[in-house]
Scaffold this motif. Structure first.
Motif, PDB file in Angstrom:
ATOM      1  N   GLN A  14       0.758  -1.206  -0.058  1.00  0.00           N
ATOM      2  CA  GLN A  14       0.113   0.049  -0.207  1.00  0.00           C
ATOM      3  C   GLN A  14       0.857   1.444  -0.031  1.00  0.00           C
ATOM      4  N   LEU A  17       2.355   1.924  -3.441  1.00  0.00           N
ATOM      5  CA  LEU A  17       1.318   2.417  -4.451  1.00  0.00           C
ATOM      6  C   LEU A  17       0.961   4.041  -4.273  1.00  0.00           C
ATOM      7  N   THR A  18       0.835   4.171  -2.927  1.00  0.00           N
ATOM      8  CA  THR A  18       0.552   5.510  -2.614  1.00  0.00           C
ATOM      9  C   THR A  18       1.436   6.452  -2.796  1.00  0.00           C
ATOM     10  N   VAL A  21       1.910   7.362  -6.488  1.00  0.00           N
ATOM     11  CA  VAL A  21       0.859   8.253  -7.080  1.00  0.00           C
ATOM     12  C   VAL A  21       0.998   9.634  -6.343  1.00  0.00           C
ATOM     13  N   MET A  46      -6.176   9.871  -5.587  1.00  0.00           N
ATOM     14  CA  MET A  46      -6.715   9.321  -4.520  1.00  0.00           C
ATOM     15  C   MET A  46      -8.160   9.326  -4.197  1.00  0.00           C
ATOM     16  N   TRP A  49      -9.814   6.409  -2.165  1.00  0.00           N
ATOM     17  CA  TRP A  49      -9.416   6.190  -0.715  1.00  0.00           C
ATOM     18  C   TRP A  49     -10.300   7.025   0.057  1.00  0.00           C
ATOM     19  N   LYS A  52     -14.186   5.046  -0.146  1.00  0.00           N
ATOM     20  CA  LYS A  52     -14.053   3.435  -0.087  1.00  0.00           C
ATOM     21  C   LYS A  52     -15.044   3.147   1.145  1.00  0.00           C
ATOM     22  N   LEU A 105      -4.325   6.425 -12.613  1.00  0.00           N
ATOM     23  CA  LEU A 105      -3.867   6.206 -11.333  1.00  0.00           C
ATOM     24  C   LEU A 105      -5.184   6.091 -10.345  1.00  0.00           C
ATOM     25  N   THR A 109      -5.616   3.146  -7.487  1.00  0.00           N
ATOM     26  CA  THR A 109      -5.846   3.485  -6.190  1.00  0.00           C
ATOM     27  C   THR A 109      -7.335   2.878  -5.943  1.00  0.00           C
ATOM     28  N   SER A 112      -6.314  -0.632  -4.889  1.00  0.00           N
ATOM     29  CA  SER A 112      -5.374  -0.450  -3.690  1.00  0.00           C
ATOM     30  C   SER A 112      -6.479   0.036  -2.479  1.00  0.00           C
ATOM     31  N   ALA A 113      -7.189   0.742  -2.550  1.00  0.00           N
ATOM     32  CA  ALA A 113      -8.236   1.087  -1.496  1.00  0.00           C
ATOM     33  C   ALA A 113      -8.906  -0.183  -1.060  1.00  0.00           C
ATOM     34  N   MET A 343      -7.680   9.877   4.297  1.00  0.00           N
ATOM     35  CA  MET A 343      -7.271  10.313   2.982  1.00  0.00           C
ATOM     36  C   MET A 343      -7.752  11.480   2.190  1.00  0.00           C
TER      37      MET A 343
END
Length: 405
Positions: A14, A17-18, A21, A46, A49, A52, A105, A109, A112-113, A343
């Motif tokens: 995580q 990737l954060t 970005v 983002m 995030w 989410k 991107l 995310t 990823s979130a 976030m």
């Protein structure tokens, strides 16, 4: 301690990737000449995030089990999907519209979130109050260890081999980080006998003091972190030098912060550390704002090192507190709500700080951040009292226990 290895893997991924970005891609385009106003739009990537918490209950209800862990199957599928998307991004020309890059991107995310929802659920449900500080250190420490890969490794690969090579390296690392996740078993039974996770207004009513505390806890530090990359580029650092600086910040310096934060949480209790850590943030922001015109490059590197250490201490302290405030039937969903607020603040702080700096100057932004850091101390103190009360009146200064209002 072997059981903590997957935690490091989840959060290293995580963090990688954060950082990619919010710092790696930002550093790449700043070096290519993009102005701060344009760069501020990359923060929109983002947004997943921030939102989410809306799909977290659905994710928790429909999680796919693996190896006796009710969240693990979904987590693995999402990580494979992220690796595939990273490889596909290598084919996107960076000279195209910034909006196209932002959209790619943002999809990254989004995955990823969702991955984070399951990672948080596993961590919360496989730890107790005594073991949580160690797992929490892995959560924050892993996130920081991921930063060099998302910034230094990506920028170095991009500088010497091109944009595509940087993203292919990220994809390979994403798959590599699945190995410890699959090798170390963490049993987590199904939750069919518990109330089903859901999000409604009652969640906001019950958790709002913790949500506000999350929003204001390190608001100024978020702004300082947003300025870090662009200020160092403007001070003359090359992509490789910038990557090296970020690597030191996110490993050695932040590692010290994680260690200190974990030590304080175990020695004094995370709730006792909240206000002192916020006070440290306010002092640091004030020193930077007051001394802005007197600092050279070496001084700025030291100061940003201190910012990263203070941020790490704050992350460990706050996350330790928040893990104790989730509800038993939906730990991943409640924690996702906290992270969404966190976030949202990070994204807004980054966008506003960069835009204010673009239209004014660095010193104006730094003064505003210092003022915000000082002002936030008062509401944080009130929220702390609202969430917690003394167990015994005669030991009010020494012992606190949680309560929700």
């Amino acid at each position: 301690m072997t059981r903590h290895v997957p935690y490091w893997s989840y959060y290293l991924h995580q963090g990688m990737l954060t950082a990619l970005v919010m710092q790696g891609v930002v550093g790449y385009f700043r070096h290519a000449g993009m102005d701060l106003a344009q760069l501020s739009w990359l923060s929109l990537a983002m947004l997943p995030w921030v939102a989410k918490f809306l799909w977290a209950p659905w994710c928790e209800r429909h999680a796919l089990p693996l190896y006796g862990n009710r969240y693990l199957g979904s987590l693995v599928i999402l990580q494979v999907g992220m690796a595939a998307l990273l490889a596909g991004t290598a084919l996107v020309e960076p000279s195209r519209s910034a909006w196209m890059i932002t959209a790619v991107l943002m999809l990254l995310t989004l995955l990823s979130a969702s991955h984070g929802i399951y990672a948080n659920g596993i961590l919360i449900c496989t730890t107790d109050e005594r073991s949580r500080p160690f797992a929490n250190a892995a959560q924050v420490g892993g996130s920081y260890l991921g930063i060099p890969f998302g910034v230094f490794a990506f920028l170095a690969m991009a500088q010497y081999a091109g944009w595509g090579a940087g993203f292919l390296f990220m994809a390979a690392l994403s798959l590599t980080l699945l190995i410890p996740v699959l090798l170390v078993r963490q049993s987590l039974p199904d939750s069919a006998n518990l109330e089903q996770p859901r999000f409604d207004l009652s969640s906001i009513r019950e958790l709002w003091p913790a949500l506000i505390l999350t929003a204001i806890y390190y608001l100024a530090i978020r702004g300082l972190m947003a300025l870090q990359t662009v200020m160092l580029v403007d001070l003359g650092l090359s992509l490789t030098e910038l990557g090296e600086a970020i690597t030191i910040f996110s490993t050695v310096i932040s590692g010290i912060g994680v260690f200190v934060g974990g030590l304080l949480a175990r020695r004094f209790g995370a709730w006792h550390c909240l206000l002192p850590v916020m006070g440290l943030h306010a002092v640091l922001a004030s020193v930077i704002a007051i001394g802005y015109s007197r600092f050279d490059l070496s001084a700025w590197l030291v100061l940003f090192g201190l910012v990263n250490a203070a941020a790490a201490i704050g992350f460990v302290t706050l996350y330790n507190v928040l893990m104790g405030l989730v509800r038993p039937h939906q730990p991943a969903s409640d924690y996702a709500l906290f992270q969404s607020v966190d976030m949202a603040v990070a994204m807004l702080a980054s966008m506003l700080t960069l835009r204010i700096t673009h239209y004014a100057d660095y010193q104006t932004s730094l003064i505003l951040l210092a003022v915000v850091a000082v002002i936030c101390l008062w509401p944080a103190s009130r929220l702390r009292r609202r969430l917690y009360r003394p167990v015994y009146p005669e030991t009010a200064a020494a012992t606190l226990e949680p309560r929700h209002e």
